[in-house]
Design a protein around this motif. Structure first.
Motif, PDB file in Angstrom:
ATOM      1  N   ASP A 147     -36.116 -57.754 -37.844  1.00 54.49           N
ATOM      2  CA  ASP A 147     -36.372 -56.340 -38.124  1.00 54.49           C
ATOM      3  C   ASP A 147     -37.741 -55.863 -37.669  1.00 54.49           C
ATOM      4  N   ASN A 148     -38.766 -56.681 -37.853  1.00 57.22           N
ATOM      5  CA  ASN A 148     -40.130 -56.297 -37.494  1.00 57.22           C
ATOM      6  C   ASN A 148     -40.288 -56.327 -35.969  1.00 57.22           C
ATOM      7  N   PRO A 149     -40.594 -55.185 -35.327  1.00 61.17           N
ATOM      8  CA  PRO A 149     -40.701 -55.141 -33.865  1.00 61.17           C
ATOM      9  C   PRO A 149     -41.756 -56.094 -33.296  1.00 61.17           C
ATOM     10  N   CYS A 150     -42.865 -56.248 -34.002  1.00 62.33           N
ATOM     11  CA  CYS A 150     -43.929 -57.140 -33.530  1.00 62.33           C
ATOM     12  C   CYS A 150     -43.447 -58.594 -33.555  1.00 62.33           C
ATOM     13  N   SER A 151     -42.817 -58.996 -34.643  1.00 57.42           N
ATOM     14  CA  SER A 151     -42.287 -60.355 -34.754  1.00 57.42           C
ATOM     15  C   SER A 151     -41.177 -60.599 -33.746  1.00 57.42           C
ATOM     16  N   ARG A 152     -40.348 -59.563 -33.521  1.00 55.25           N
ATOM     17  CA  ARG A 152     -39.259 -59.678 -32.555  1.00 55.25           C
ATOM     18  C   ARG A 152     -39.798 -59.938 -31.152  1.00 55.25           C
TER      19      ARG A 152
ATOM     20  N   ILE B 229     -42.723 -61.264 -30.334  1.00 55.10           N
ATOM     21  CA  ILE B 229     -43.340 -62.595 -30.295  1.00 55.10           C
ATOM     22  C   ILE B 229     -42.261 -63.670 -30.157  1.00 55.10           C
ATOM     23  N   ALA B 230     -41.179 -63.543 -30.944  1.00 57.58           N
ATOM     24  CA  ALA B 230     -40.090 -64.520 -30.877  1.00 57.58           C
ATOM     25  C   ALA B 230     -39.425 -64.488 -29.505  1.00 57.58           C
ATOM     26  N   TYR B 231     -39.229 -63.266 -28.962  1.00 56.58           N
ATOM     27  CA  TYR B 231     -38.631 -63.147 -27.627  1.00 56.58           C
ATOM     28  C   TYR B 231     -39.511 -63.831 -26.586  1.00 56.58           C
ATOM     29  N   SER B 232     -40.796 -63.617 -26.681  1.00 53.42           N
ATOM     30  CA  SER B 232     -41.729 -64.205 -25.722  1.00 53.42           C
ATOM     31  C   SER B 232     -41.644 -65.729 -25.736  1.00 53.42           C
ATOM     32  N   LYS B 233     -41.654 -66.307 -26.942  1.00 56.21           N
ATOM     33  CA  LYS B 233     -41.604 -67.769 -27.055  1.00 56.21           C
ATOM     34  C   LYS B 233     -40.264 -68.326 -26.583  1.00 56.21           C
ATOM     35  N   ARG B 234     -39.170 -67.735 -27.046  1.00 57.04           N
ATOM     36  CA  ARG B 234     -37.854 -68.243 -26.666  1.00 57.04           C
ATOM     37  C   ARG B 234     -37.549 -67.956 -25.200  1.00 57.04           C
TER      38      ARG B 234
ATOM     39  N   PHE C  48     -33.774 -58.976 -20.484  1.00 62.55           N
ATOM     40  CA  PHE C  48     -34.458 -57.730 -20.770  1.00 62.55           C
ATOM     41  C   PHE C  48     -35.114 -57.861 -22.132  1.00 62.55           C
ATOM     42  N   SER C  49     -36.411 -57.649 -22.191  1.00 64.53           N
ATOM     43  CA  SER C  49     -37.153 -57.779 -23.443  1.00 64.53           C
ATOM     44  C   SER C  49     -36.777 -56.634 -24.389  1.00 64.53           C
ATOM     45  N   PRO C  50     -37.167 -56.734 -25.659  1.00 62.34           N
ATOM     46  CA  PRO C  50     -36.910 -55.629 -26.602  1.00 62.34           C
ATOM     47  C   PRO C  50     -37.540 -54.306 -26.153  1.00 62.34           C
ATOM     48  N   THR C  51     -38.580 -54.394 -25.327  1.00 61.18           N
ATOM     49  CA  THR C  51     -39.217 -53.172 -24.826  1.00 61.18           C
ATOM     50  C   THR C  51     -38.593 -52.701 -23.520  1.00 61.18           C
ATOM     51  N   GLY C  52     -37.627 -53.454 -22.983  1.00 62.71           N
ATOM     52  CA  GLY C  52     -36.930 -53.049 -21.765  1.00 62.71           C
ATOM     53  C   GLY C  52     -37.469 -53.670 -20.496  1.00 62.71           C
ATOM     54  N   ARG C  53     -38.435 -54.553 -20.596  1.00 59.12           N
ATOM     55  CA  ARG C  53     -39.020 -55.189 -19.409  1.00 59.12           C
ATOM     56  C   ARG C  53     -38.076 -56.272 -18.890  1.00 59.12           C
ATOM     57  N   LEU C  54     -37.881 -56.295 -17.579  1.00 59.29           N
ATOM     58  CA  LEU C  54     -36.984 -57.257 -16.942  1.00 59.29           C
ATOM     59  C   LEU C  54     -37.736 -58.528 -16.579  1.00 59.29           C
ATOM     60  N   THR C  55     -37.154 -59.674 -16.920  1.00 54.99           N
ATOM     61  CA  THR C  55     -37.641 -60.975 -16.480  1.00 54.99           C
ATOM     62  C   THR C  55     -36.483 -61.630 -15.747  1.00 54.99           C
ATOM     63  N   SER C  56     -36.734 -62.126 -14.549  1.00 57.77           N
ATOM     64  CA  SER C  56     -35.649 -62.749 -13.795  1.00 57.77           C
ATOM     65  C   SER C  56     -36.119 -64.046 -13.162  1.00 57.77           C
TER      66      SER C  56
END
Length: 109
Positions: A12-17, A19-24, A48-56
């Motif tokens: 639920d917390n956008p900041c935690s989300r 951080i978790a996305y970055s690590k995973r 696509f990150s929670p903020t919409g940034r594409l990583t490929s």
């Protein structure tokens, strides 16, 4: 002490989300790199990150070829198991495949 088993649900917390996305995300990117390097597998990874940034990530930069092959393989699989005697269904499916291939060519260029 071992790791705790996590319940898989939306954070639920956008900041935690983020951080978790970055690590995973780094972990899955590492696994994709290992698969392509160690086994010579064709790997394409789009995130696509929670903020919409594409990583490929692609092995040898062949994203469009891998996506085309995947779409074609799935379509052939579906055509084989559905409506083999229905000409209109086959025609529409092939027309849709041609359209998808044209879109992928535009994305590639």
């Amino acid at each position: 002490m071992g790791r705790k088993r996590l319940l898989i649900k939306r954070i639920d917390n956008p900041c935690s989300r983020q951080i978790a996305y970055s690590k995973r995300g780094k972990g899955i990117l590492k696994k994709a790199t290992e698969l392509s390097t160690l086994y010579g597998a064709d790997v394409a990874l789009l995130m696509f990150s929670p903020t919409g940034r594409l990583t490929s990530y692609t092995h040898k930069g062949r994203v469009s070829q891998i996506v085309k092959l995947t779409v074609w393989s799935l379509s052939v699989f579906l055509l084989y198991f559905r409506h083999l005697d229905n000409e209109e269904f086959l025609y529409e499916s092939l027309k849709h495949l041609k359209y998808e291939a044209e879109i992928l060519d535009k994305i590639e260029s």
